[in-house]
Motif scaffolding. Sequence first.
Motif, mmCIF file in Angstrom:
data_model
loop_
_atom_site.group_PDB
_atom_site.id
_atom_site.type_symbol
_atom_site.label_atom_id
_atom_site.label_comp_id
_atom_site.label_asym_id
_atom_site.label_seq_id
_atom_site.Cartn_x
_atom_site.Cartn_y
_atom_site.Cartn_z
ATOM 1 N N ASN A 113 -58.686 41.254 -70.171
ATOM 2 C CA ASN A 113 -57.263 41.574 -70.317
ATOM 3 C C ASN A 113 -56.498 41.447 -69.005
ATOM 4 O OD1 ASN A 113 -57.542 42.161 -73.042
ATOM 5 N ND2 ASN A 113 -58.054 44.289 -72.659
ATOM 6 N N SER A 148 -52.517 46.993 -65.432
ATOM 7 C CA SER A 148 -53.685 46.272 -65.923
ATOM 8 C C SER A 148 -54.812 46.261 -64.902
ATOM 9 C CB SER A 148 -53.301 44.832 -66.288
ATOM 10 O OG SER A 148 -52.390 44.811 -67.353
ATOM 11 N N SER A 283 -52.128 35.944 -73.942
ATOM 12 C CA SER A 283 -51.727 37.188 -74.601
ATOM 13 C C SER A 283 -52.682 37.595 -75.711
ATOM 14 C CB SER A 283 -50.305 37.049 -75.169
ATOM 15 O OG SER A 283 -50.271 36.105 -76.225
ATOM 16 N N LYS A 285 -55.939 37.721 -75.347
ATOM 17 C CA LYS A 285 -57.179 38.211 -74.755
ATOM 18 C C LYS A 285 -57.580 39.612 -75.220
ATOM 19 C CE LYS A 285 -58.337 34.660 -72.313
ATOM 20 N NZ LYS A 285 -59.578 33.919 -72.621
ATOM 21 N N PRO A 286 -56.631 40.538 -75.508
ATOM 22 C CA PRO A 286 -57.062 41.865 -75.980
ATOM 23 C C PRO A 286 -57.894 41.831 -77.249
ATOM 24 C CG PRO A 286 -54.779 41.952 -75.283
ATOM 25 C CD PRO A 286 -55.182 40.521 -75.244
ATOM 26 N N ALA A 312 -59.857 50.129 -71.295
ATOM 27 C CA ALA A 312 -59.284 49.098 -72.156
ATOM 28 C C ALA A 312 -57.884 49.482 -72.626
ATOM 29 C CB ALA A 312 -60.195 48.869 -73.354
ATOM 30 N N SER A 316 -54.547 47.357 -71.820
ATOM 31 C CA SER A 316 -53.721 46.863 -72.917
ATOM 32 C C SER A 316 -52.260 47.274 -72.744
ATOM 33 C CB SER A 316 -54.251 47.388 -74.257
ATOM 34 O OG SER A 316 -55.565 46.924 -74.487
ATOM 35 N N LEU A 319 -50.874 45.052 -70.152
ATOM 36 C CA LEU A 319 -50.745 43.708 -70.688
ATOM 37 C C LEU A 319 -49.489 43.550 -71.530
ATOM 38 C CD1 LEU A 319 -51.762 40.884 -71.617
ATOM 39 C CD2 LEU A 319 -53.034 42.088 -73.402
ATOM 40 N N TYR A 320 -49.266 44.482 -72.440
ATOM 41 C CA TYR A 320 -48.114 44.352 -73.316
ATOM 42 C C TYR A 320 -46.797 44.608 -72.579
ATOM 43 C CZ TYR A 320 -51.231 43.772 -77.232
ATOM 44 O OH TYR A 320 -52.180 43.278 -78.080
#
Length: 365
Positions: A113, A148, A283, A285-286, A312, A316, A319-320
Amino acid sequence: MTRRWSLYMDVLPPVVIIGNECSDMALLTLFKAVTLQGMNNHVFIAYAYAVGTSVLLPVTLFNRSRRSRVVPPLSFSIICKSVLLGAIGCSSQILGYMSINYSSPTLASAIANLVPAFTFMLAVTFRMEKLAAKSRSSNAKVVGSIISIAGAFVMTFYKGPSIMNSSSLHQPAGFLKSVDSSWAIAGILLIFDYFLSSLWYILLVHILKEFPDELTIILFYSTTATIISIVVALLSVPKASAWKIGLNLSLVSVVCSAIFGKLIGNTVCAWSVRLKGAVYVTSFKPLQIVISAGLGVIFLGDTLHVGSIIGATIISIGLYAVLWGKATEEIEEDVGSLESPSNENAPLLQSSRTQTFENKTNGNV
């Protein structure tokens, strides 16, 4: 024609990318299984790249679709950049497979991620992305990248108590049991691995803008990676006995990794990057952590830990935040382009749009 193009651009890429992510995690799980049986990871990489390149060569030479596409002539600069792409990709693969020997595909998928965050940071460095201090989208991307990276460190250095011990579910498959050791070393190797992977995406975008032929680029990449991986394997594993493969799971794993990973996977990745860009592709990858956790528990006897869940989750969230910032920035750019008076300099285009609007109003279209 418009509906077909919409399907091609909006529906097919995410379906193909999700399928590619599932394939990647299945291949990593299969690799973990054969290394637990004694196969050397350097030998595995060399065989996989060699088989993949040998299949890709005739496919590229006899591919008809590339003949119908107008591409610029292949220059020495493109070849050199493709060779560099192969060196980066092979190095990333070596680090990644070494880390899986120390841990499991679940940890690899969680730290994966980081790829979107690293990709964004590199894109800013190489001026492929713009930053504005007063922009919410820019701030979201920066903060998301930091979050991240923090989540990756949490997952690397904190395992915590186990949530699910799957040993009771896998008594017959003792040879597949993962070894719980050197978790921190694996995490550090994975961070370097995914940094190189992000650099690979950035360079791939740059190359495809100059030479939009995925198969040719992947062929040069795969050939370079094959040469490097064979040299590394021969230096690290000089014994001939380590190179012997029988008609067993090792052979199946090598062939599957060559076909579905090195050949189809890399080609699909290049095609998706050319259509949608690196940020869009990364995007997804999660999804890897969900896939790998299930495969690890079912086939490798892995145990889920609190640290993995916390790390994780943090990754996440970051990431978002990056993806939200990127999406907001694209919307702002689209609105700005619509409001800009650039059409004054293109009277023919403006006249054409006016005529099209009148036709639609009159029911002619």
